[in-house]
Design a protein around this motif. Sequence first.
Motif, PDB file in Angstrom:
ATOM      1  N   ASN A 230      -2.508 -28.129 -10.896  1.00  0.00           N
ATOM      2  CA  ASN A 230      -3.028 -29.430 -10.454  1.00  0.00           C
ATOM      3  C   ASN A 230      -1.988 -30.545 -10.394  1.00  0.00           C
ATOM      4  O   ASN A 230      -2.335 -31.686 -10.140  1.00  0.00           O
ATOM      5  CB  ASN A 230      -4.192 -29.907 -11.328  1.00  0.00           C
ATOM      6  N   GLY A 232       0.100 -30.772  -8.141  1.00  0.00           N
ATOM      7  CA  GLY A 232       0.211 -31.113  -6.712  1.00  0.00           C
ATOM      8  C   GLY A 232       1.227 -30.245  -5.986  1.00  0.00           C
ATOM      9  O   GLY A 232       1.716 -30.601  -4.912  1.00  0.00           O
ATOM     10  N   LYS A 233       1.530 -29.062  -6.530  1.00  0.00           N
ATOM     11  CA  LYS A 233       2.541 -28.187  -5.928  1.00  0.00           C
ATOM     12  C   LYS A 233       2.161 -27.739  -4.515  1.00  0.00           C
ATOM     13  O   LYS A 233       2.964 -27.820  -3.596  1.00  0.00           O
ATOM     14  CB  LYS A 233       2.785 -26.954  -6.821  1.00  0.00           C
ATOM     15  N   SER A 234       0.909 -27.265  -4.399  1.00  0.00           N
ATOM     16  CA  SER A 234       0.494 -26.775  -3.076  1.00  0.00           C
ATOM     17  C   SER A 234       0.462 -27.903  -2.067  1.00  0.00           C
ATOM     18  O   SER A 234       0.848 -27.727  -0.911  1.00  0.00           O
ATOM     19  CB  SER A 234      -0.893 -26.149  -3.153  1.00  0.00           C
ATOM     20  N   THR A 235       0.022 -29.082  -2.524  1.00  0.00           N
ATOM     21  CA  THR A 235      -0.031 -30.220  -1.603  1.00  0.00           C
ATOM     22  C   THR A 235       1.369 -30.535  -1.087  1.00  0.00           C
ATOM     23  O   THR A 235       1.575 -30.742   0.110  1.00  0.00           O
ATOM     24  CB  THR A 235      -0.623 -31.457  -2.323  1.00  0.00           C
ATOM     25  N   ASP A 250      -9.157 -28.347  -6.336  1.00  0.00           N
ATOM     26  CA  ASP A 250      -9.292 -29.085  -7.584  1.00  0.00           C
ATOM     27  C   ASP A 250      -9.494 -28.182  -8.784  1.00  0.00           C
ATOM     28  O   ASP A 250      -9.437 -28.605  -9.916  1.00  0.00           O
ATOM     29  CB  ASP A 250     -10.480 -30.057  -7.473  1.00  0.00           C
ATOM     30  N   ASP A 340       0.923 -42.713  -6.608  1.00  0.00           N
ATOM     31  CA  ASP A 340      -0.080 -43.676  -6.137  1.00  0.00           C
ATOM     32  C   ASP A 340      -1.096 -44.018  -7.227  1.00  0.00           C
ATOM     33  O   ASP A 340      -1.793 -45.018  -7.140  1.00  0.00           O
ATOM     34  CB  ASP A 340      -0.806 -43.109  -4.903  1.00  0.00           C
ATOM     35  N   SER A 368       4.326 -39.356  -3.818  1.00  0.00           N
ATOM     36  CA  SER A 368       2.902 -39.058  -3.713  1.00  0.00           C
ATOM     37  C   SER A 368       2.764 -38.046  -2.576  1.00  0.00           C
ATOM     38  O   SER A 368       2.909 -38.403  -1.403  1.00  0.00           O
ATOM     39  CB  SER A 368       2.096 -40.315  -3.410  1.00  0.00           C
ATOM     40  N   ALA A 369       2.545 -36.816  -2.981  1.00  0.00           N
ATOM     41  CA  ALA A 369       2.467 -35.747  -1.974  1.00  0.00           C
ATOM     42  C   ALA A 369       1.287 -36.008  -1.044  1.00  0.00           C
ATOM     43  O   ALA A 369       1.355 -35.775   0.156  1.00  0.00           O
ATOM     44  CB  ALA A 369       2.327 -34.400  -2.656  1.00  0.00           C
TER      45      ALA A 369
HETATM   46  P1  GDP Z   1      -1.282 -27.330  -7.675  1.00  0.00           P
HETATM   47  O1  GDP Z   1      -2.259 -26.640  -8.584  1.00  0.00           O
HETATM   48  O2  GDP Z   1      -0.101 -27.834  -8.448  1.00  0.00           O
HETATM   49  O3  GDP Z   1      -0.894 -26.527  -6.497  1.00  0.00           O
HETATM   50  O4  GDP Z   1      -2.012 -28.671  -7.175  1.00  0.00           O
HETATM   51  P2  GDP Z   1      -2.725 -28.984  -5.767  1.00  0.00           P
HETATM   52  O5  GDP Z   1      -1.695 -29.208  -4.734  1.00  0.00           O
HETATM   53  O6  GDP Z   1      -3.769 -27.954  -5.537  1.00  0.00           O
HETATM   54  O7  GDP Z   1      -3.347 -30.391  -6.087  1.00  0.00           O
HETATM   55  C1  GDP Z   1      -4.337 -30.593  -7.090  1.00  0.00           C
HETATM   56  C2  GDP Z   1      -5.133 -31.851  -6.779  1.00  0.00           C
HETATM   57  O8  GDP Z   1      -4.301 -33.009  -6.842  1.00  0.00           O
HETATM   58  C3  GDP Z   1      -5.743 -31.856  -5.382  1.00  0.00           C
HETATM   59  O9  GDP Z   1      -7.024 -32.396  -5.453  1.00  0.00           O
HETATM   60  C4  GDP Z   1      -4.824 -32.774  -4.585  1.00  0.00           C
HETATM   61  O10 GDP Z   1      -5.485 -33.411  -3.523  1.00  0.00           O
HETATM   62  C5  GDP Z   1      -4.417 -33.771  -5.652  1.00  0.00           C
HETATM   63  N1  GDP Z   1      -3.110 -34.385  -5.351  1.00  0.00           N
HETATM   64  C6  GDP Z   1      -1.961 -33.767  -4.972  1.00  0.00           C
HETATM   65  N2  GDP Z   1      -0.981 -34.661  -4.776  1.00  0.00           N
HETATM   66  C7  GDP Z   1      -1.506 -35.892  -5.007  1.00  0.00           C
HETATM   67  C8  GDP Z   1      -0.969 -37.228  -4.965  1.00  0.00           C
HETATM   68  O11 GDP Z   1       0.197 -37.484  -4.634  1.00  0.00           O
HETATM   69  N3  GDP Z   1      -1.822 -38.235  -5.291  1.00  0.00           N
HETATM   70  C9  GDP Z   1      -3.132 -38.023  -5.633  1.00  0.00           C
HETATM   71  N4  GDP Z   1      -3.883 -39.055  -5.930  1.00  0.00           N
HETATM   72  N5  GDP Z   1      -3.657 -36.769  -5.680  1.00  0.00           N
HETATM   73  C10 GDP Z   1      -2.865 -35.719  -5.381  1.00  0.00           C
END
Ligand code: GDP
Length: 465
Positions: A230, A232-235, A250, A340, A368-369
């Motif tokens: 969570n 934000g790696k995938s984002t 999420d 953000d 902020s990805a």
């Molecule tokens: P991962 O588990 O590290 O791959 O995380 P995801 O990319 O799946 O992101 C997890 C959650 O964080 C999702 O709901 C994204 O939309 C949110 N998220 C990712 N980057 C940001 C960011 O820069 N700002 C905010 N507010 N939310 C983010």
Amino acid sequence: MNQDTICAIATAQGGAIGSIRVSGPHAIDITERIFIPVKAEKKLTGRKPYTLTFGHIYNGEEIIDEVLVSLFRTPHSYTGEDSTEITCHGSSYILQQVLQLLIKNGCRLAQPGEFTQRAFLNGKMDLSQAEAVADLIASTSAATHRLAMSQMRGGFSKELTDLREKLLNFTSMIELELDFSEEDVEFADRSALLQLADSIEKVIARLVYSFNVGNVIKNGVPVAIIGETNAGKSTLLNVLLNEDKAIVSDIHGTTRDVIEDTVNINGITFRFIDTAGIRETNDTIENLGIERTFQKIDQAEIILWMIDATDAPSQIEGLSKKLLPHCEGKHLILTFNKSDLIREEQKEAILFLLTNFPKTDINSIFISAKQHSGTDELQQMLTEAAHLPTITQNDVIVTNVRHHEALSLALEAIHRVQEGLNRNISGDFLAQDIRECIFHLSDIAGEVTNDMVLQNIFQNFCIGK
Ligand code: GDP
């Protein structure tokens, strides 16, 4: 010399202009059978090499297309044979018609890579150059193009020839000594030989090492994106790759599989490895993913550690111990995501926290990805971290696995020679190892390569090359 005359379409489908290549002893007269020049006196068989002739391709009475024919005469052509290139309009119908006519008049359709294979067989290029032609066609970035170009122009071949000459001198001295073995003379001064062996070893070792650089340029600088679930790696990966390949969700722990993709940033290819989030868990599937994460980190050159900025102190604390031992000698970029969602004071607190960070040579950045802010700066940071040596067309860098294998074997052989000289072993053992070293170097240029290997190499070419 090969007796067949071969032909093939040499251009990709869909362009405005298409080109058909013809090569072999009857290339010119077969082309003439289907081509009538606009100026009657410009019959192909009477034309000088390196000329262009304007005219029409005919199927009986019917005009198929208006074309230009380039003419080359043996040995001054790509293949070393008589050749023509018919440049016509790019419609696949026209190209097919011209091809059929050539075949009807005595040509055979070329096998993949057959033009380049003929160039090799006719001594126009050595095997390492022929293989570079395939790389040149496949090159997708400025760097891979430069690599292939340098190899095709023969820098590598020249180094190999120099090495082989040195080694041949070496063996001839030793073998002379063996001829006179009864008389117990030493023609070859052992310390001079050792010096020679050392200098040869240096060159081969450099070439073997250059494969790592070549590999990174060809396949991309490996970047591991790691961090808690969570963060934000995938984002971020989606932003970098500009598409929705990774799953954003999420629910904790969704990125279970390792996803790899390459992207070109500022002319450098990066290979991004998104990894399963690291988190203490009892889920076996997720644990497997975490194990793989650490394996991937060890293969990466750059580690992009994503930290959720809203939870930075605890995420840094939680991972540092496990992660930092894997970051030795690698570039670490601490990427504080979700900027953000934090206030300026929180940012400053994080920066303060970093002053006590156990590893010193790190970069850090707030992004902020989700809102795509700071991601351009992050890309710039990645480019700088890649610090690839800038290569020029004159650098010799090995990129081909077959060459790398042969060079590694040559290196082993020269190491045995060095060891033998140091232990003062007899000349015939030395000569054997030197000959083996020469053999492996000759394999790269294709001088001792067997037919099966040759066939395999040229099969990977496209038809028409
Ligand atoms: P991962 O588990 O590290 O791959 O995380 P995801 O990319 O799946 O992101 C997890 C959650 O964080 C999702 O709901 C994204 O939309 C949110 N998220 C990712 N980057 C940001 C960011 O820069 N700002 C905010 N507010 N939310 C983010």
